[in-house]
Structure formats: structure tokens, C-alpha cells
Design a protein around this motif. Structure first.
Motif, PDB file in Angstrom:
ATOM      1  N   GLU A  82       0.832  -1.200   0.000  1.00  0.00           N
ATOM      2  CA  GLU A  82       0.000   0.000   0.000  1.00  0.00           C
ATOM      3  C   GLU A  82       0.870   1.256   0.000  1.00  0.00           C
ATOM      4  O   GLU A  82       0.572   2.238  -0.692  1.00  0.00           O
ATOM      5  CB  GLU A  82      -0.926  -0.002   1.220  1.00  0.00           C
ATOM      6  CG  GLU A  82      -1.985  -1.091   1.176  1.00  0.00           C
ATOM      7  CD  GLU A  82      -2.893  -1.064   2.396  1.00  0.00           C
ATOM      8  OE1 GLU A  82      -4.039  -1.490   2.276  1.00  0.00           O
ATOM      9  OE2 GLU A  82      -2.439  -0.607   3.469  1.00  0.00           O
ATOM     10  N   ILE A  83       1.958   1.210   0.766  1.00  0.00           N
ATOM     11  CA  ILE A  83       2.876   2.354   0.792  1.00  0.00           C
ATOM     12  C   ILE A  83       3.559   2.519  -0.559  1.00  0.00           C
ATOM     13  O   ILE A  83       3.726   3.645  -1.065  1.00  0.00           O
ATOM     14  CB  ILE A  83       3.926   2.162   1.908  1.00  0.00           C
ATOM     15  CG1 ILE A  83       3.238   2.125   3.278  1.00  0.00           C
ATOM     16  CG2 ILE A  83       4.972   3.268   1.871  1.00  0.00           C
ATOM     17  CD1 ILE A  83       4.176   1.804   4.429  1.00  0.00           C
ATOM     18  N   GLN A  84       3.924   1.402  -1.179  1.00  0.00           N
ATOM     19  CA  GLN A  84       4.635   1.467  -2.465  1.00  0.00           C
ATOM     20  C   GLN A  84       3.737   1.951  -3.601  1.00  0.00           C
ATOM     21  O   GLN A  84       4.183   2.708  -4.458  1.00  0.00           O
ATOM     22  CB  GLN A  84       5.209   0.081  -2.789  1.00  0.00           C
ATOM     23  CG  GLN A  84       6.329  -0.347  -1.843  1.00  0.00           C
ATOM     24  CD  GLN A  84       6.729  -1.796  -2.042  1.00  0.00           C
ATOM     25  OE1 GLN A  84       5.970  -2.597  -2.617  1.00  0.00           O
ATOM     26  NE2 GLN A  84       7.921  -2.157  -1.572  1.00  0.00           N
ATOM     27  N   THR A  85       2.482   1.514  -3.608  1.00  0.00           N
ATOM     28  CA  THR A  85       1.575   1.892  -4.693  1.00  0.00           C
ATOM     29  C   THR A  85       0.734   3.121  -4.366  1.00  0.00           C
ATOM     30  O   THR A  85       0.204   3.763  -5.280  1.00  0.00           O
ATOM     31  CB  THR A  85       0.620   0.730  -5.019  1.00  0.00           C
ATOM     32  OG1 THR A  85      -0.183   0.434  -3.860  1.00  0.00           O
ATOM     33  CG2 THR A  85       1.409  -0.507  -5.421  1.00  0.00           C
ATOM     34  N   GLY A  86       0.601   3.432  -3.065  1.00  0.00           N
ATOM     35  CA  GLY A  86      -0.244   4.555  -2.666  1.00  0.00           C
ATOM     36  C   GLY A  86      -1.722   4.236  -2.737  1.00  0.00           C
ATOM     37  O   GLY A  86      -2.560   5.134  -2.717  1.00  0.00           O
ATOM     38  N   ARG A  87      -2.078   2.926  -2.788  1.00  0.00           N
ATOM     39  CA  ARG A  87      -3.469   2.519  -2.927  1.00  0.00           C
ATOM     40  C   ARG A  87      -3.885   1.613  -1.767  1.00  0.00           C
ATOM     41  O   ARG A  87      -3.181   0.675  -1.424  1.00  0.00           O
ATOM     42  CB  ARG A  87      -3.691   1.786  -4.255  1.00  0.00           C
ATOM     43  CG  ARG A  87      -3.488   2.689  -5.463  1.00  0.00           C
ATOM     44  CD  ARG A  87      -3.652   1.922  -6.758  1.00  0.00           C
ATOM     45  NE  ARG A  87      -3.553   2.813  -7.911  1.00  0.00           N
ATOM     46  CZ  ARG A  87      -3.617   2.423  -9.180  1.00  0.00           C
ATOM     47  NH1 ARG A  87      -3.757   1.133  -9.452  1.00  0.00           N
ATOM     48  NH2 ARG A  87      -3.527   3.289 -10.163  1.00  0.00           N
ATOM     49  N   GLY A 107     -10.564   1.730  -3.017  1.00  0.00           N
ATOM     50  CA  GLY A 107     -11.217   2.324  -4.174  1.00  0.00           C
ATOM     51  C   GLY A 107     -11.050   1.527  -5.452  1.00  0.00           C
ATOM     52  O   GLY A 107     -11.836   1.674  -6.392  1.00  0.00           O
ATOM     53  N   HIS A 108     -10.026   0.664  -5.512  1.00  0.00           N
ATOM     54  CA  HIS A 108      -9.766  -0.090  -6.735  1.00  0.00           C
ATOM     55  C   HIS A 108     -10.806  -1.196  -6.914  1.00  0.00           C
ATOM     56  O   HIS A 108     -11.255  -1.813  -5.949  1.00  0.00           O
ATOM     57  CB  HIS A 108      -8.365  -0.697  -6.695  1.00  0.00           C
ATOM     58  CG  HIS A 108      -7.835  -1.066  -8.047  1.00  0.00           C
ATOM     59  ND1 HIS A 108      -8.237  -2.188  -8.718  1.00  0.00           N
ATOM     60  CD2 HIS A 108      -6.945  -0.440  -8.870  1.00  0.00           C
ATOM     61  CE1 HIS A 108      -7.618  -2.270  -9.883  1.00  0.00           C
ATOM     62  NE2 HIS A 108      -6.823  -1.212 -10.004  1.00  0.00           N
ATOM     63  N   TYR A 109     -11.167  -1.466  -8.183  1.00  0.00           N
ATOM     64  CA  TYR A 109     -12.230  -2.430  -8.455  1.00  0.00           C
ATOM     65  C   TYR A 109     -11.878  -3.836  -7.981  1.00  0.00           C
ATOM     66  O   TYR A 109     -12.748  -4.583  -7.537  1.00  0.00           O
ATOM     67  CB  TYR A 109     -12.539  -2.457  -9.962  1.00  0.00           C
ATOM     68  CG  TYR A 109     -13.763  -3.270 -10.295  1.00  0.00           C
ATOM     69  CD1 TYR A 109     -15.042  -2.716 -10.180  1.00  0.00           C
ATOM     70  CD2 TYR A 109     -13.661  -4.602 -10.682  1.00  0.00           C
ATOM     71  CE1 TYR A 109     -16.172  -3.465 -10.455  1.00  0.00           C
ATOM     72  CE2 TYR A 109     -14.795  -5.355 -10.957  1.00  0.00           C
ATOM     73  CZ  TYR A 109     -16.042  -4.779 -10.848  1.00  0.00           C
ATOM     74  OH  TYR A 109     -17.161  -5.532 -11.111  1.00  0.00           O
ATOM     75  N   LYS A 110     -10.607  -4.219  -8.041  1.00  0.00           N
ATOM     76  CA  LYS A 110     -10.249  -5.585  -7.653  1.00  0.00           C
ATOM     77  C   LYS A 110     -10.384  -5.814  -6.152  1.00  0.00           C
ATOM     78  O   LYS A 110     -10.352  -6.961  -5.703  1.00  0.00           O
ATOM     79  CB  LYS A 110      -8.835  -5.930  -8.130  1.00  0.00           C
ATOM     80  CG  LYS A 110      -7.712  -5.219  -7.413  1.00  0.00           C
ATOM     81  CD  LYS A 110      -6.370  -5.715  -7.963  1.00  0.00           C
ATOM     82  CE  LYS A 110      -5.181  -5.062  -7.283  1.00  0.00           C
ATOM     83  NZ  LYS A 110      -3.886  -5.566  -7.810  1.00  0.00           N
ATOM     84  N   GLY A 141     -14.287   5.656 -12.778  1.00  0.00           N
ATOM     85  CA  GLY A 141     -13.978   4.388 -12.124  1.00  0.00           C
ATOM     86  C   GLY A 141     -15.133   3.844 -11.306  1.00  0.00           C
ATOM     87  O   GLY A 141     -16.252   3.684 -11.800  1.00  0.00           O
ATOM     88  N   THR A 142     -14.870   3.584 -10.037  1.00  0.00           N
ATOM     89  CA  THR A 142     -15.858   2.945  -9.159  1.00  0.00           C
ATOM     90  C   THR A 142     -16.754   3.953  -8.432  1.00  0.00           C
ATOM     91  O   THR A 142     -17.509   3.558  -7.538  1.00  0.00           O
ATOM     92  CB  THR A 142     -15.135   2.084  -8.107  1.00  0.00           C
ATOM     93  OG1 THR A 142     -14.199   2.908  -7.391  1.00  0.00           O
ATOM     94  CG2 THR A 142     -14.390   0.927  -8.751  1.00  0.00           C
ATOM     95  N   THR A 143     -16.700   5.225  -8.809  1.00  0.00           N
ATOM     96  CA  THR A 143     -17.491   6.242  -8.099  1.00  0.00           C
ATOM     97  C   THR A 143     -18.978   5.926  -8.142  1.00  0.00           C
ATOM     98  O   THR A 143     -19.659   5.926  -7.108  1.00  0.00           O
ATOM     99  CB  THR A 143     -17.241   7.633  -8.703  1.00  0.00           C
ATOM    100  OG1 THR A 143     -15.837   7.937  -8.645  1.00  0.00           O
ATOM    101  CG2 THR A 143     -18.000   8.692  -7.932  1.00  0.00           C
TER     102      THR A 143
END
Length: 575
Positions: free
Chosen positions: A183-188, A232-235, A264-266
Motif C-alpha cells: 500500500e505504501i509502495q503503490t499509494g493505494r 477504491g480499486h475495483y479488484k 472508475g468505481t465512483t
């Protein structure tokens, strides 16, 4: 004007209308001059407060008063009793609108009357503070689920609110919220995390600034906002759905990037919150990256979506503190009102408006509903399972009904073979602080001592043995098929979400129909594939499989020969 006094009681005075006579009676508005062709002249939109508020409700924590000037002793005692009632309705929080009639008309009052009214209200608070001291020991706790598309700024916004420092534009504020290295590496965000924001009795923010610990924040706060940061990501959609269904949020905050708009997923997150009937408000973030016209375009886009027949919402743009106070009150009273905030986590623009909104926001349930839930038998939903050194097995979740105390003996299940096992609650922690009693609607972690962790799983319940809980393999539900590419028929497998239950189920039959298409309704019989579950009739249901989605509620639990009564002989914890 918004003034906070003891025991978290907000005093809000209505603006004083001006007219030639200088009295407090509002004049009829003058008709606007029109141009040669009879059209209204275009000008800048004003954010004047509406002439009316919703009529005063007998229940709830909001009270309207025209003025409170030099009351007699008998009248003062009545006012103090009335304030105590409003505090009980708001579970420790009350909002007084001064200068407003009972029908909601904003009459206003002179400056002298306002000062005298505030003085009277402070006297009332001082008197009531002694009478309801035990009530105010339990601070108000609201849970807010944070939704939005990936990279919309959800975690950064929570970092700024809870840490008290603005972001540097590269996501520094969100680092403390992440739980995993990737999560830290991707920011997601890929998992569910929790952050707290406190308010003291004066309405001041209590957060992690000044090196405060979570325990100190809880001790210093009379109101707590617990943020549930979702992916927030769809996966990671299944994790987001689990957070919405299992953790029972009071409200949902949908974060939309001003630079990307609805993407996106909004829409999917908005639909999920509405399907589960979670009141939702919207935050447009990253306004520092965009021009004013781009921000306005994103807001207009949101307003169009909210007004569509599927939503039927009334968007309310918050532009000043008065708007924030009004939005908080109307948002809790009406499910159709949707406040919209525009802010920046880098420049800090309009962040104070969001804090005012959180400070004023009242709980959804009143004291009567809370009392009814507490009178029922204990039912605790298991959402998380931990092993803590020197403590043993610990479970986290939400108490759906009843009261749970240290030392209570409950049963947990169902296991894979349909049993309920006896255990003992050794200790309770709520908001990182120890407590002896847990009440319905509150989230906490329970220490179970040396109970075998391998016997537990997410989706179980801990209930009172008096409930005589039964298991369920098969159930019927009234559903609406929101979307399916082809036809929905017998034998189709879906992932079912019911509260904290998440499991694959097979469609056994469609009562009265052979197949379903998008938008159609039916009563459907589902059967769990892996293990039995504990369900309640009337529970909300959400199912999905790829692009297939549907919602509904449980109507009937079908009897099964595999049902078991609680195992009275199997005891995992004799202490």
C-alpha cells in the motif's frame, strides 16, 4: 453564529433580518427588476440562508427557540428539563436554533436579545450538567465509511483530518494510514483501516497533533468520528462491500477528485451506499489542482447524477459555516439531502467547513430506539480475529443488540459442522481504551483468553445462550436484479453479503418464475455452498458475481436437517 458550550450543546443564532423600521419582523422580498425582454438579470449566486428551516420535530436533538430572555424560575426549570430531553435524544449532544419559530421561520433577534439568550442557555447547561453527569460519561461515537474511486484522495484527506497537518502534494499525510508495504509502495488502499477524529465539549478538534495517543484522544473527546477507510480499486470491491455491510456505518463519505470527476468505481460506490440505505454526502477533493471552472463542472456533473430518477437526491453545496450547520441538521433529518463539500488537503481550503459538519452531525438513532435494542438479547458480529501476546485470542466487531459485559458467558458459531461453542468475555476495549460495558450499536474488541483461534472465522456471531441460536443452510430472499448480462436462473452461483456474512451461494429456485432479467423482482431461494451461517429475517442482502449485481432482504429461513442446537458439552474456556 456557532458557539459550543459544556456537554457538546451547539447554540446557533439565526441572522437578524433588516428593514426600514429596524424591527425583527421579516419583510416580503422585493421582486427583482427584469430587463427589456422580461428575463431576470444574470448575476452572481448568493449563499443567503433560506427563510425557513424544517418544522421543529418533537423527537430528536434539535430545538428551536425564538429567544431566551430573563425567564422566570418556573420557566427556567422547564427549559432545563427540555434541554435534558434533547441531550438524551442526541445521546449527549443537542443543537439549539435561536431566533427561529417552531414552524421553522427565521425571525432573528437583536444583538442584546442574542447575548441574553446565550447567557440563559449557558445557565441551563450548567444546571443540566449536574443532572445528567452519568449520561455524558459515554461520548457520542459516529462511524463514517469513506468511499470513492482509486486516487481520489480518500486516505490523504483522512490523514490531514486526523493528523492535523496538511499534505505536501505527494501523499505524505496518508502514510500513517496504510497497513501493508504494498500500500505504501503503490499509494493505494487494499484493506480496511480505521482512524479517529475527536471533538471536545467546546467543539474543538482533538486529533493526533501535539503527540497525542489514541487513548488520550478518547479521554479528551465528548464526540468521536470513526472513519472506515475502504479500498477504491475495483479488484478490492469485495473488501469494500464487506466494510459497508459488516461495520454498520452511520454515514458514508464519497470522495471525488475535482480533476477526474465521476470516474472508475465512483458510481458503483454511490449505488452500494444507496442500496444499503447508508446516508451519503460528497467531498470534492484536489480543488488546488484545478481551475474554478473545472471544479464547478465536476459539481454540476455530481448534481446531475444525484437528481436522476435512480437517486432522487437533493444536492446542497456547502460554501460557508452556516451552510455546514444547516447541512448537518437537514442531512440527519432527510434521507434525500446530500451535502457537497469542495476542499483541498494541500492548501487546507474549506477543511474547516467539513470539521464543522462533523461536529454538528447528530446520530441517526434516538434514545428510544437505543433502549429497545439494549433490551434484546446479546448479539455480537465477529468481523476481525487477532492473536495478541499475553492476552490470547481477540475478536473485533459490532454489538448488534443487547449489552455485553466483562465476564459474560456467550456462545459463538456456527462452526463448519453447525455447532455453537461456549466462551467467556475476559475484557473489552473500545476506541483503544478499556471499558466494562458494551452497548448495542457500539464497535469494540473482546478478549477471549485461551479460546482456540482456529475455531473462529469472520462472519460468526457471539450470542447469549438464552437465544438458542439455529443455523441456516438455505434461505429465501426478495431481490431486485440490478444488472445481469443474460438471464438469471436456477443453478447460478453468486457471492452473498448479509451483514458480516460473505459466502458463495447457489440459486436453488426462483419462486413463480423460470428466469430473471435486469430490473426484475422475484423471491429467490439461495443455498450456501461451504458452511452454514447465522441469519436474521429482514436482514439486507447484496449479491454479486462479475458484472451481475442484485439487492434485497431475507424473507424466510428454510429448516434444515443439519441444524444443531448449541453444544452444551463443548467448552473451550473454563475460566
Amino acid at each position: 453564529m456557532d458557539v459550543q458550550i459544556a456537554k457538546h450543546c451547539s447554540i446557533i443564532s439565526a441572522p437578524k433580518p433588516q428593514n426600514e423600521a429596524g424591527c425583527g419582523t421579516p419583510k416580503a422580498p422585493k421582486k427583482k427588476r427584469r430587463g427589456k425582454r422580461g428575463k431576470k438579470r444574470k448575476g452572481k449566486k448568493t449563499n443567503d440562508p433560506p427563510p425557513f428551516l424544517p418544522p421543529e420535530a418533537e423527537e430528536g436533538n434539535i430545538e428551536y427557540k425564538l429567544k431566551l430572555v430573563n425567564p422566570t424560575q418556573y420557566r427556567f426549570e422547564h427549559l432545563a428539563t427540555q434541554l435534558k430531553w434533547r441531550l438524551q435524544e442526541g445521546r449527549g449532544e443537542a443543537v439549539y436554533q435561536i431566533g427561529v419559530e417552531d414552524n421553522g421561520l427565521l425571525v432573528g433577534l437583536t444583538e442584546d436579545d442574542m447575548k441574553a439568550s446565550l447567557k440563559t442557555l449557558r445557565r441551563m447547561a450548567e444546571k443540566v450538567e449536574i443532572l445528567i453527569y452519568c449520561l455524558c460519561l459515554q461520548f457520542l461515537d459516529l462511524r463514517v465509511a469513506v468511499l470513492g474511486n482509486v486516487d481520489s484522495g480518500k486516505s490523504t484527506l483522512l490523514g490531514v483530518l486526523t493528523q492535523g497537518e496538511l499534505d505536501n502534494g505527494r501523499g505524505r499525510a496518508r502514510l500513517n494510514l496504510f497497513r501493508h508495504l504494498h500500500e505504501i509502495q503503490t499509494g493505494r488502499t487494499s484493506s480496511i483501516s480505521f482512524e479517529i477524529l475527536g471533538f471536545n465539549s467546546k467543539g474543538e478538534v482533538v486529533n493526533y497533533s501535539d503527540s497525542r495517543t489514541a487513548e488520550e484522544i478518547c479521554e479528551s473527546s465528548s464526540k468521536m468520528i470513526t472513519f472506515i477507510d475502504l479500498a477504491g480499486h475495483y479488484k478490492y470491491l469485495k473488501t469494500t462491500i464487506f466494510g459497508l455491510t459488516s461495520y454498520c456505518p452511520d454515514f458514508a463519505m464519497l470522495v471525488v477528485g475535482a480533476n477526474t470527476g465521476i470516474a472508475g468505481t465512483t458510481r458503483e460506490h454511490l449505488g452500494l451506499a444507496m442500496a444499503l440505505k447508508v446516508p451519503i454526502f460528497i467531498v470534492v477533493s484536489k480543488v488546488d489542482l484545478c481551475s474554478k471552472s473545472t471544479v464547478e463542472k465536476t459539481v454540476r456533473q455530481l448534481e446531475r447524477v444525484l437528481k436522476q430518477p435512480g437517486c432522487n437526491k437533493v444536492p446542497m453545496l456547502v460554501a460557508n459555516p452556516d451552510d455546514a450547520v444547516t447541512a448537518a441538521q437537514q442531512f440527519a433529518q432527510s434521507a434525500s439531502v446530500t451535502p457537497i463539500f469542495t476542499l483541498s488537503s494541500v492548501s487546507g481550503e474549506n477543511l474547516d467547513l467539513l470539521k464543522v459538519f462533523f461536529n454538528i452531525l447528530p446520530p441517526l438513532s434516538n434514545s428510544k430506539e437505543q433502549e429497545e435494542l439494549m433490551q434484546q438479547l446479546t448479539e455480537f458480529q465477529v468481523d476481525e480475529i487477532y492473536s495478541v501476546p499475553d492476552v490470547g485470542t481477540v475478536v473485533g466487531g459490532t454489538l448488534y443488540s443487547g449489552v455485553c459485559r466483562e465476564g459474560d458467558r456467550l456462545v459463538v458459531g456456527p462452526t463448519d459442522d453447525g455447532r455453537f461453542l461456549r466462551l467467556k468475555v475476559c475484557s473489552i476495549h473500545r476506541n483503544r481504551s478499556g471499558c466494562r460495558v458494551l452497548r448495542a450499536g457500539q464497535a469494540a474488541t473482546l478478549a477471549l483468553g485461551n479460546f482456540d483461534r482456529t475455531l473462529l472465522r469472520k462472519g460468526m456471531v457471539m450470542v447469549s445462550p438464552k437465544m438458542n441460536p439455529t443455523i441456516c443452510w438455505q434461505f429465501e430472499a426478495a431481490i431486485v436484479l440490478l444488472f445481469h448480462a443474460k438471464t438469471f436462473r436456477r443453478g447460478f452461483q453468486v457471492t452473498v453479503h448479509i451483514g458480516n456474512v460473505r459466502q458463495t451461494a447457489t440459486v436453488e429456485c426462483l419462486l413463480g418464475k423460470e428466469e430473471l432479467r435486469t430490473g426484475e423482482r422475484a423471491v429467490v431461494s439461495f443455498r450456501f455452498l461451504k458452511h452454514p451461517e447465522y441469519l436474521r429475517v429482514g436482514a439486507k442482502l447484496l449479491f454479486r458475481e462479475g458484472v451481475t449485481k442484485g439487492i434485497g432482504h431475507v424473507t424466510h429461513l428454510l429448516p434444515s436437517t443439519q441444524n444443531h442446537v448449541p453444544d452444551q458439552n463443548h467448552n473451550q474456556n473454563h475460566s
